[in-house]
Scaffold this active site. Sequence first.
Site, PDB file in Angstrom:
ATOM      1  N   CYS A   4       0.827  -1.207   0.000  1.00 22.12           N
ATOM      2  CA  CYS A   4       0.000   0.000   0.000  1.00 22.12           C
ATOM      3  C   CYS A   4       0.866   1.264   0.000  1.00 22.12           C
ATOM      4  CB  CYS A   4      -0.982  -0.048   1.171  1.00 22.12           C
ATOM      5  SG  CYS A   4      -2.461   0.941   0.890  1.00 22.12           S
ATOM      6  N   HIS A  27      -3.649  -5.092   0.215  1.00 21.65           N
ATOM      7  CA  HIS A  27      -3.474  -5.613   1.575  1.00 21.65           C
ATOM      8  C   HIS A  27      -3.499  -7.138   1.595  1.00 21.65           C
ATOM      9  CE1 HIS A  27      -4.010  -1.835   3.997  1.00 21.65           C
ATOM     10  NE2 HIS A  27      -4.401  -1.436   2.805  1.00 21.65           N
ATOM     11  N   GLU A  29      -2.594  -9.069   3.939  1.00 17.12           N
ATOM     12  CA  GLU A  29      -2.978  -9.635   5.239  1.00 17.12           C
ATOM     13  C   GLU A  29      -4.460  -9.965   5.269  1.00 17.12           C
ATOM     14  OE1 GLU A  29      -4.735  -5.902   5.458  1.00 17.12           O
ATOM     15  OE2 GLU A  29      -2.664  -6.329   4.883  1.00 17.12           O
TER      16      GLU A  29
END
Length: 380
Positions: free
Chosen positions: A264, A354, A356
């Site tokens: 990001c 992202h 995660e």
Amino acid sequence: MTISTRGAAQAPAVLVLEDGRSFRGRAYGAVGETFGEAVFSTGMTGYQETLTDPSYHRQVVVMTAPHVGNTGVNDEDPESGRIWVSGYVVRDPARTPSNWRSRRSLDEELASQGVVGISGIDTRALTRHLRERGAMRVGIFSGNAVEDEGVLLAKVRQAPEMKGADLAAEVATKEAYVVPAVGTKKFTVAAIDLGIKGMTPHRMAERGIEVHVLPATATLDEVYAVQPDGVFFSNGPGDPSTADHPVALMRGVLERKTPLFGICFGNQILGRSLGFGTYKLKYGHRGINQPVQDRTTGKVEVTAHNHGFAVDAPLDKVSDTEFGRAEVSHVCLNDQVVEGLQLLDQPAFSVQYHPEAAAGPHDAAYLFDRFVSLMEGQRA
């Protein structure tokens, strides 16, 4: 921002955009006034992770999903220690949450943390307006803060813009901390916190990485004091053109050829470090259903995004940089925005989204494994 937490459900509210368009509804969360950049998120779930993502600092988030708050709020899913959005906009809030993990309603959580919101407005019309006109400054006013719309519009136009905003240090940790490896420790990573989400070091820890999370102001000496096998640059809020210290720090890491991974904001920092420019997107990418192609494999992933700026790098050629050859590794299939970069002559790569993936999807989890492979290769 002025707030009260009493009487929200009955209080009238108005949302005023900087171009003069307004929407009237009911207060949701705290009562008072708030300002920020109006953006929309297309996720149909995961609102708790969105609210607590530091990358949303100083933004008023419009939820495109019509029903919000159905599963309430729990104590397990926050991505940080607080709500970071400056305001929240929903159409139909849940009257009663229903989930076995719920501890309180979303309305109660917003109110307790002083987050001013609005409900009962046509969020589809608002989203279409932002798509046509672009993200812009906005104010939400409720209760006694509601007054003549001309006065409210003047207040909105006095609020700071996102372009040129230097915000990473405002959300990053002030003190370094360690997330221990799960099981046998295999590697040590220095993670530069520019607005890191809690799940990110956890995903690395699951792979046997001991993660040293360092403040955004960390120096190169402080990074290498932990003897890292790799360095990670996190997501974060604000305009990447203001992030001169993170760029200088990353350039120092690249000079040492330490394996590097950025996500990001970290992708934008890598872009700047390699000599590419950045620019503000018209309305950005936000949500958990954005299609991206990994050009190194041809695979298409559904990914989680939260960015209003992008890297200006050529899609159709390999670029020569101070640190060797670089290419665009990932691209958004909706609008061809650069979604990832990689160096071909040393171990460094980044993505604009992202991996995660809290609250999903999990298509991009392999990127943490790719980071592990870089560190294994360097060690070998």
